[in-house]
Design an enzyme around this catalytic site. Structure first.
Site, PDB file in Angstrom:
ATOM      1  N   GLU A  46       0.833  -1.192   0.000  1.00  0.00           N
ATOM      2  CA  GLU A  46       0.000   0.000   0.000  1.00  0.00           C
ATOM      3  C   GLU A  46       0.880   1.258   0.000  1.00  0.00           C
ATOM      4  O   GLU A  46       1.843   1.360   0.754  1.00  0.00           O
ATOM      5  CB  GLU A  46      -0.871  -0.057   1.261  1.00  0.00           C
ATOM      6  CG  GLU A  46      -1.765   1.120   1.510  1.00  0.00           C
ATOM      7  CD  GLU A  46      -2.528   0.958   2.823  1.00  0.00           C
ATOM      8  OE1 GLU A  46      -3.553   1.636   2.982  1.00  0.00           O
ATOM      9  OE2 GLU A  46      -2.101   0.149   3.685  1.00  0.00           O
ATOM     10  N   LYS A 115      -9.074   2.205  -1.903  1.00  0.00           N
ATOM     11  CA  LYS A 115      -9.358   1.613  -0.596  1.00  0.00           C
ATOM     12  C   LYS A 115     -10.757   2.035  -0.153  1.00  0.00           C
ATOM     13  O   LYS A 115     -11.107   3.209  -0.200  1.00  0.00           O
ATOM     14  CB  LYS A 115      -8.299   2.093   0.402  1.00  0.00           C
ATOM     15  CG  LYS A 115      -8.333   1.418   1.767  1.00  0.00           C
ATOM     16  CD  LYS A 115      -7.114   1.868   2.570  1.00  0.00           C
ATOM     17  CE  LYS A 115      -7.000   1.150   3.906  1.00  0.00           C
ATOM     18  NZ  LYS A 115      -5.751   1.510   4.607  1.00  0.00           N
ATOM     19  N   CYS A 170      -5.389  -3.182   2.688  1.00  0.00           N
ATOM     20  CA  CYS A 170      -5.152  -3.206   4.140  1.00  0.00           C
ATOM     21  C   CYS A 170      -6.414  -3.298   4.987  1.00  0.00           C
ATOM     22  O   CYS A 170      -6.970  -4.376   5.169  1.00  0.00           O
ATOM     23  CB  CYS A 170      -4.322  -1.991   4.530  1.00  0.00           C
ATOM     24  SG  CYS A 170      -3.500  -2.207   6.137  1.00  0.00           S
ATOM     25  N   SER A 197       0.637  -2.626   7.292  1.00  0.00           N
ATOM     26  CA  SER A 197       0.223  -3.005   8.644  1.00  0.00           C
ATOM     27  C   SER A 197       1.438  -2.970   9.560  1.00  0.00           C
ATOM     28  O   SER A 197       2.400  -3.715   9.352  1.00  0.00           O
ATOM     29  CB  SER A 197      -0.396  -4.404   8.617  1.00  0.00           C
ATOM     30  OG  SER A 197      -0.810  -4.813   9.893  1.00  0.00           O
ATOM     31  N   GLY A 353      -3.008 -60.159  14.220  1.00  0.00           N
ATOM     32  CA  GLY A 353      -1.636 -59.750  14.493  1.00  0.00           C
ATOM     33  C   GLY A 353      -1.158 -58.706  13.510  1.00  0.00           C
ATOM     34  O   GLY A 353       0.009 -58.324  13.517  1.00  0.00           O
ATOM     35  N   SER A 357      -6.458 -54.907  12.475  1.00  0.00           N
ATOM     36  CA  SER A 357      -7.186 -55.515  13.585  1.00  0.00           C
ATOM     37  C   SER A 357      -6.635 -55.032  14.920  1.00  0.00           C
ATOM     38  O   SER A 357      -7.381 -54.914  15.902  1.00  0.00           O
ATOM     39  CB  SER A 357      -7.123 -57.041  13.494  1.00  0.00           C
ATOM     40  OG  SER A 357      -5.795 -57.522  13.600  1.00  0.00           O
ATOM     41  N   GLY A 455     -23.378 -60.173  20.861  1.00  0.00           N
ATOM     42  CA  GLY A 455     -22.425 -59.087  20.622  1.00  0.00           C
ATOM     43  C   GLY A 455     -22.494 -58.522  19.218  1.00  0.00           C
ATOM     44  O   GLY A 455     -23.365 -58.885  18.416  1.00  0.00           O
ATOM     45  N   THR A 472     -12.494 -59.115   0.780  1.00  0.00           N
ATOM     46  CA  THR A 472     -13.318 -60.203   0.265  1.00  0.00           C
ATOM     47  C   THR A 472     -14.784 -59.851   0.450  1.00  0.00           C
ATOM     48  O   THR A 472     -15.235 -59.641   1.576  1.00  0.00           O
ATOM     49  CB  THR A 472     -12.998 -61.519   1.006  1.00  0.00           C
ATOM     50  OG1 THR A 472     -11.624 -61.842   0.800  1.00  0.00           O
ATOM     51  CG2 THR A 472     -13.868 -62.654   0.496  1.00  0.00           C
ATOM     52  N   LYS A 597     -18.254 -52.844  -3.845  1.00  0.00           N
ATOM     53  CA  LYS A 597     -17.970 -53.216  -2.463  1.00  0.00           C
ATOM     54  C   LYS A 597     -18.206 -52.051  -1.505  1.00  0.00           C
ATOM     55  O   LYS A 597     -18.549 -52.247  -0.338  1.00  0.00           O
ATOM     56  CB  LYS A 597     -16.526 -53.712  -2.324  1.00  0.00           C
ATOM     57  CG  LYS A 597     -16.240 -55.007  -3.081  1.00  0.00           C
ATOM     58  CD  LYS A 597     -14.792 -55.441  -2.910  1.00  0.00           C
ATOM     59  CE  LYS A 597     -14.507 -56.714  -3.698  1.00  0.00           C
ATOM     60  NZ  LYS A 597     -13.097 -57.141  -3.596  1.00  0.00           N
TER      61      LYS A 597
END
Length: 636
Positions: A46, A115, A170, A197, A353, A357, A455, A472, A597
């Site tokens: 500016e 401005k 600004c 600024s 493992g 999971s 469950g 799958t 899927k």
């Protein structure tokens, strides 16, 4: 400018207060530097032609006429420069003084943007000198040329589809009703801000937040250039805090108090896509804006933009840990609600493992702890079969025991063999039936135990597997709640690592670290010398590549050739271009062919900005053709 990229620059020149001729020389030098760097949009601060801190000198004819002469000097120097340039100066119109941005292109003045908001508070006293700018453009004469004068001007270029630039100055950014809001709704995809600024304690953070939030709210590129060294320090100090943002992300930020020029590559294609997706971004259908065409030559932008290899994983450790904790909370809170709603007391999880999971079990433990349910009600079921190795079996068992879950072992070899005998499957043929028969038997065992114990089966499959269809159908594809459905594979690893790093159980930490060190595998083929013979990433490709492709396809909407280009940049030195192209083709083929899927996924929580749920983020036909996407890759 291929693929919608355009290089832009925020430039703070060294100036002298009230010396427009000196300042014009420095600005011209910076323009030449930015041209060498390939910048197509250049933004200066500016009132940089005179200096912002001239105070009552702004009322002097000598300064104003020198500023106009200096502007002519810059216009002449811009002839042959392939860029749109914004320079700030004081300009008198109809007996009033305005704080304006002059837009310059290829040796021609394209317009003045005044401005709109003139500050008169704190250290600012602009109302003593300047008048608020008009919105509707008027026509003024400059050196015998008629140019528009007003805030509502859009500068457009055919070089990049959708490139549309507007300006504010600004204080315009700091007000409740910013000009940039109407600019964006009128079609501006890039907003430039010429600013001065000053620096006070903490103001830089607020300024950065304003620029970031504005670019996010308006779905635009935002170039903020501020005054710096050379301004008067009589009462204020200016730091040249330049910022370039895009859709809420700060792409580049200047080091303050250095007058640093910063460059960034704005992605106009991405901005257009975000606006296309955002149904609440409603353009103004009848804006009273003047559109000013500017000339830019279309050429390929040399990209300096950073594309991290793992877009789903924050690179900074502190941020990554915070993200991991947040995701674990989202997953566990989602599962907690499902249990609270159903009144169910038992969870059934197949543990192998492996990473997925393991994460599902960790999330379930958190959910049960939040509900005050006993951990022994979590039934961790290990189902060894033809491909199970001692390492993964041992880790599955140790994991269940250290977490306090109830371990159940169901050896499915006999039942799978019986099933193969029933359908006439040769045990010596290790085909897809051989593999999927095991996966479906495991799912049947889990579902039946869930019925038996009252469950729910907790799904373990992650988002990367769902994107590739590496599951799958009606096997591991199915569950009663899929806690990992919104988590990509590259992030699964970091979530487990975070859990290992933050848990206080040394035995649990040891097993988690070994799980992390185990190759990703469905373990459906017999081991070789006791070790895993079937490695997923050898078959479908590296997950870090597929997650990269997935992010930029779904989150950013990039075309295949654009994804290939940035993948080659991101993975330079890791994968060669032929390898990247090979797996990118695989990704598109599988992504389209395997959508059936995803069309029937179980419920599961969304955790990030990318998801593949057919009830939320990804709605596409299961029989869509991948042809036009693959043809893009064949053209490379």
């Amino acid at each position: 400018m291929q693929h919608g990229f355009i290089k832009v620059a925020a430039i703070t020149p060294q100036i002298r207060v009230a010396d427009p001729y000196y300042n014009a020389e420095k600005i011209c030098e910076k323009i030449a530097e930015a041209e060498e760097h390939g910048a197509k949009i250049m933004v200066f601060p500016e009132l940089c032609l005179t200096g912002y801190t001239c105070q009552d000198l702004f009322l002097q004819d000598t300064l104003l006429s020198a500023a106009e002469d200096a502007l002519r000097q810059i216009i002449a120097a811009s002839d042959g420069i392939d860029a749109l340039i914004f320079v700030g100066l004081p300009y008198e119109r109809d007996g009033k003084l305005y704080n304006v941005a002059a837009a310059i292109n290829c040796g021609e003045l394209m317009g003045f943007v005044p401005k709109r908001n003139i500050p008169m508070y704190g250290e600012f006293y602009e109302g003593r000198h300047f008048t608020p700018g008009n919105r509707l453009p008027a026509i003024v004469e400059f050196d015998g040329q008629e140019v528009p004068f007003g805030t509502d001007i859009l500068f457009t270029a055919d070089a990049i589809p959708g490139l549309c630039v507007a300006a504010e100055l600004c204080e315009d950014l700091w007000t409740p009703d910013t000009p940039s809001t109407s600019h964006a709704l009128a079609g501006a995809t890039v907003i430039v801000n010429l600013s001065a600024s000053d620096e006070t304690v903490g103001k830089d953070s607020y300024r950065e937040m304003l620029v970031s939030a504005t670019s996010a709210r308006l779905l635009c590129g935002y170039i903020y250039t501020s005054a710096g060294e050379g301004e008067s320090t009589q009462d204020l100090v200016f730091g040249g805090h330049n910022l370039i943002a895009e859709n809420g992300t700060i792409l580049k930020e200047a080091k303050r108090f250095t007058n640093e020029t910063i460059y960034a590559d704005l992605d106009i294609e991405r901005i257009r896509l975000e606006r296309r997706k955002m149904s609440t971004f409603t353009p103004d259908q009848n804006p009273e804006y003047m559109v000013v065409p500017v000339a830019l030559v279309r050429d390929e932008t040399y990209l300096e933009r950073d594309f991290p290899m793992l877009p789903f994983v924050p690179s900074v450790a502190e941020e990554r840990n915070k993200r991991c904790e947040e995701i674990l909370s989202i997953q566990s809170c989602g599962l907690k609600k499902r249990y609270a709603h159903t009144g169910c007391q038992t969870a059934v999880i197949g543990i192998s493992g492996g990473l997925d999971s393991t994460l599902a079990l960790l999330v379930t433990v958190r959910a049960f702890d939040m509900l005050g349910l006993k951990r022994e009600n979590i039934l961790a079921v290990t189902m060894p079969c033809f491909g199970t190795t001692d390492r993964t079996y041992d880790n599955a068992c140790k994991l269940a025991k250290t977490l306090g879950a109830t371990l159940i072992e169901v050896d499915i070899k006999a039942s799978v063999k019986q099933h193969f005998a029933d359908i006439g499957q040769d045990m010596g043929v290790h085909d897809v039936t051989y593999e999927n028969g095991q996966a479906r038997e495991r799912t049947q065992v889990l579902m039946d135990i869930a019925n038996q114990k009252g469950g729910m089966v907790i799904g373990t499959g992650d988002m990367s597997e769902l994107a590739l269809g590496w599951a799958t159908y009606n096997g591991d594809h199915m569950s009663m709640y899929g806690v990992n459905a919104g988590v990509p594979k590259t992030l699964v690893r970091h979530l487990v690592r975070y859990y290992a790093d933050t848990c206080e159980n040394e035995e649990l930490q040891t097993v988690l670290l070994d799980v992390l060190d185990t190759p990703v595998s469905p373990e459906l083929l017999p081991p070789e010398n006791g070790t895993i013979s079937q490695k997923t990433e050898d078959l479908v490709g590296p997950y870090e590549l597929h997650d990269f492709f997935l992010y930029y396809m779904l989150r950013m909407g990039f075309a295949p050739d654009k994804i290939y280009r940035i993948a080659c940049m991101a993975f330079a030195g890791v994968y060669d271009e032929e390898t990247i192209l090979k797996w990118l083709k695989t990704f598109y083929k599988r992504f389209f062919a395997q959508h059936f899927k995803r069309s029937c996924l179980p419920d599961g929580p969304k955790v990030g900005s990318v998801a593949v749920s057919p009830r939320g983020d990804l709605r596409m036909p299961s029989d869509a053709s991948a042809r036009i996407w693959l043809e893009k890759l064949e053209e490379l």
